[in-house]
Design a protein around this motif. Sequence first.
Motif, PDB file in Angstrom:
ATOM      1  N   GLY A 171       0.926  -1.214   0.163  1.00  0.00           N
ATOM      2  CA  GLY A 171       0.074  -0.012  -0.147  1.00  0.00           C
ATOM      3  C   GLY A 171       0.640   1.134   0.054  1.00  0.00           C
ATOM      4  O   GLY A 171       0.476   2.167  -0.752  1.00  0.00           O
ATOM      5  N   GLU A 172       1.896   1.283   0.879  1.00  0.00           N
ATOM      6  CA  GLU A 172       2.757   2.579   0.717  1.00  0.00           C
ATOM      7  C   GLU A 172       3.641   2.661  -0.516  1.00  0.00           C
ATOM      8  O   GLU A 172       3.529   3.812  -1.047  1.00  0.00           O
ATOM      9  CB  GLU A 172       3.681   2.386   1.950  1.00  0.00           C
ATOM     10  CG  GLU A 172       3.416   2.065   3.363  1.00  0.00           C
ATOM     11  CD  GLU A 172       2.701   3.649   3.568  1.00  0.00           C
ATOM     12  OE1 GLU A 172       3.005   4.648   2.909  1.00  0.00           O
ATOM     13  OE2 GLU A 172       1.866   3.572   4.682  1.00  0.00           O
ATOM     14  N   ILE A 173       3.885   1.876  -1.159  1.00  0.00           N
ATOM     15  CA  ILE A 173       4.335   1.764  -2.575  1.00  0.00           C
ATOM     16  C   ILE A 173       3.380   2.279  -3.548  1.00  0.00           C
ATOM     17  O   ILE A 173       3.648   3.313  -4.199  1.00  0.00           O
ATOM     18  CB  ILE A 173       5.270   0.410  -3.010  1.00  0.00           C
ATOM     19  CG1 ILE A 173       6.241   0.101  -2.099  1.00  0.00           C
ATOM     20  CG2 ILE A 173       5.652   0.677  -4.375  1.00  0.00           C
ATOM     21  CD1 ILE A 173       6.896  -1.140  -2.090  1.00  0.00           C
ATOM     22  N   MET A 174       2.377   1.582  -3.382  1.00  0.00           N
ATOM     23  CA  MET A 174       1.172   1.799  -4.468  1.00  0.00           C
ATOM     24  C   MET A 174       0.702   3.344  -4.671  1.00  0.00           C
ATOM     25  O   MET A 174       0.329   3.846  -5.520  1.00  0.00           O
ATOM     26  CB  MET A 174       0.066   0.483  -4.549  1.00  0.00           C
ATOM     27  CG  MET A 174       0.488  -0.604  -4.915  1.00  0.00           C
ATOM     28  SD  MET A 174       0.721  -0.693  -6.800  1.00  0.00           S
ATOM     29  CE  MET A 174      -0.831  -0.067  -7.479  1.00  0.00           C
ATOM     30  N   GLN A 175       0.489   3.592  -3.389  1.00  0.00           N
ATOM     31  CA  GLN A 175      -0.232   4.882  -3.114  1.00  0.00           C
ATOM     32  C   GLN A 175       0.697   6.056  -3.782  1.00  0.00           C
ATOM     33  O   GLN A 175       0.233   7.217  -3.883  1.00  0.00           O
ATOM     34  CB  GLN A 175      -0.559   5.225  -1.528  1.00  0.00           C
ATOM     35  CG  GLN A 175       0.871   5.309  -0.788  1.00  0.00           C
ATOM     36  CD  GLN A 175       0.247   5.844   0.706  1.00  0.00           C
ATOM     37  OE1 GLN A 175       0.162   7.145   0.765  1.00  0.00           O
ATOM     38  NE2 GLN A 175       0.401   4.888   1.467  1.00  0.00           N
ATOM     39  N   ARG A 176       1.926   5.669  -4.003  1.00  0.00           N
ATOM     40  CA  ARG A 176       2.915   6.767  -4.477  1.00  0.00           C
ATOM     41  C   ARG A 176       3.295   6.605  -5.942  1.00  0.00           C
ATOM     42  O   ARG A 176       3.777   7.680  -6.442  1.00  0.00           O
ATOM     43  CB  ARG A 176       4.241   6.788  -3.693  1.00  0.00           C
ATOM     44  CG  ARG A 176       4.251   7.254  -1.993  1.00  0.00           C
ATOM     45  CD  ARG A 176       5.422   6.832  -1.390  1.00  0.00           C
ATOM     46  NE  ARG A 176       5.546   7.544  -0.152  1.00  0.00           N
ATOM     47  CZ  ARG A 176       4.990   6.952   0.829  1.00  0.00           C
ATOM     48  NH1 ARG A 176       4.388   5.930   0.715  1.00  0.00           N
ATOM     49  NH2 ARG A 176       5.038   7.686   2.061  1.00  0.00           N
ATOM     50  N   ILE A 177       2.696   5.732  -6.332  1.00  0.00           N
ATOM     51  CA  ILE A 177       2.616   5.559  -7.975  1.00  0.00           C
ATOM     52  C   ILE A 177       1.730   6.417  -8.818  1.00  0.00           C
ATOM     53  O   ILE A 177       0.675   6.325  -8.400  1.00  0.00           O
ATOM     54  CB  ILE A 177       2.449   3.898  -8.081  1.00  0.00           C
ATOM     55  CG1 ILE A 177       3.599   3.277  -7.587  1.00  0.00           C
ATOM     56  CG2 ILE A 177       2.345   3.875  -9.903  1.00  0.00           C
ATOM     57  CD1 ILE A 177       3.663   1.662  -8.099  1.00  0.00           C
ATOM     58  N   ASP A 178       2.207   7.437  -9.431  1.00  0.00           N
ATOM     59  CA  ASP A 178       1.204   8.191 -10.015  1.00  0.00           C
ATOM     60  C   ASP A 178       1.578   8.601 -11.559  1.00  0.00           C
ATOM     61  O   ASP A 178       0.971   9.573 -12.326  1.00  0.00           O
ATOM     62  CB  ASP A 178       1.433   9.530  -9.258  1.00  0.00           C
ATOM     63  CG  ASP A 178       2.707  10.372  -9.433  1.00  0.00           C
ATOM     64  OD1 ASP A 178       3.636   9.683  -9.707  1.00  0.00           O
ATOM     65  OD2 ASP A 178       2.814  11.419  -8.649  1.00  0.00           O
ATOM     66  N   GLY A 179       2.522   7.640 -12.103  1.00  0.00           N
ATOM     67  CA  GLY A 179       2.992   7.993 -13.606  1.00  0.00           C
ATOM     68  C   GLY A 179       3.911   8.942 -13.891  1.00  0.00           C
ATOM     69  O   GLY A 179       4.223   9.386 -15.135  1.00  0.00           O
ATOM     70  N   LYS A 180       4.145   9.710 -12.701  1.00  0.00           N
ATOM     71  CA  LYS A 180       5.053  10.954 -12.895  1.00  0.00           C
ATOM     72  C   LYS A 180       6.472  10.616 -12.351  1.00  0.00           C
ATOM     73  O   LYS A 180       7.499  11.095 -12.703  1.00  0.00           O
ATOM     74  CB  LYS A 180       4.475  12.286 -12.348  1.00  0.00           C
ATOM     75  CG  LYS A 180       2.885  12.549 -13.217  1.00  0.00           C
ATOM     76  CD  LYS A 180       2.620  14.155 -12.691  1.00  0.00           C
ATOM     77  CE  LYS A 180       1.343  14.520 -13.216  1.00  0.00           C
ATOM     78  NZ  LYS A 180       0.308  13.882 -12.505  1.00  0.00           N
TER      79      LYS A 180
END
Lengths: 150, 92
Positions: free
Chosen positions: B45-54
């Motif tokens: 969850g900590e990793i995924m929530q920071r993934i934004d395509g930018k």
Amino acid sequence: MTTDTQTPVAIDSQIGPPLWLLAEVTYACPLHCVFCFNPVDYAHSGPELSTADWIRVLGEARAAGSVQCGFSGGEPLVRDDLEILVAEAHRLGFYTNLLTSGIGFTPERAKALKDAGLDHVQLSSRTRPASSMTFCRTPKPLPSSAKPPT
Amino acid sequence: MSDELARLQTTPRVAPMFRLQWEEVQQSWVLLYPEGMVKLNGSAGEIMQRIDGKKTVVQLIEELETAFDATGLQADVLAFLDIAIAQGWVKP
């Protein structure tokens, strides 16, 4: 042997939230498929929930932890407030699904529903003539003369 | 090593069919998709929530190391991304 019927059944305290809300927003449908669970006695099925009632139900289900919302029926596209309901479900955080026969699914409504936040469509191919249905389906339906396997 | 260096400069994004969000009732991040849900554990969850395509992978790693006052998270993050990409949750 005796059974103590007073002993409470152990209930798992870790029961999860109800993940799916299947919103049967109408019983009305232009099709009358013989296998459908939709009631046939429309005269006694009572009025549909209003837009405001559905918005309340969506909010209550979301608060209970539901994450998937399926708009079904009947044929949900019969309701002209479907875009409003989809938009509210999307806003609340549901993954929104439309379960439809496709009847009434014009390009304009498809775009409006997508704009409202619709995530997913399940399209049932129930159509006439039979050749259209055959075209859409794999495996191909059996001919009407075919006997079910024994 | 050049493959890994190139990889660190990619900007992963959540795949279009998925909806990532925090679920208060479940106290976890989840990925929603047609007819299903992936409940992510704390690290995922900590990793995924920071993934934004930018953000690049290296920026994601730096952000996580700052947030958790840790070092050496690169291997763990890359290992998770391998899984997430293989599962179709993330596009590299």
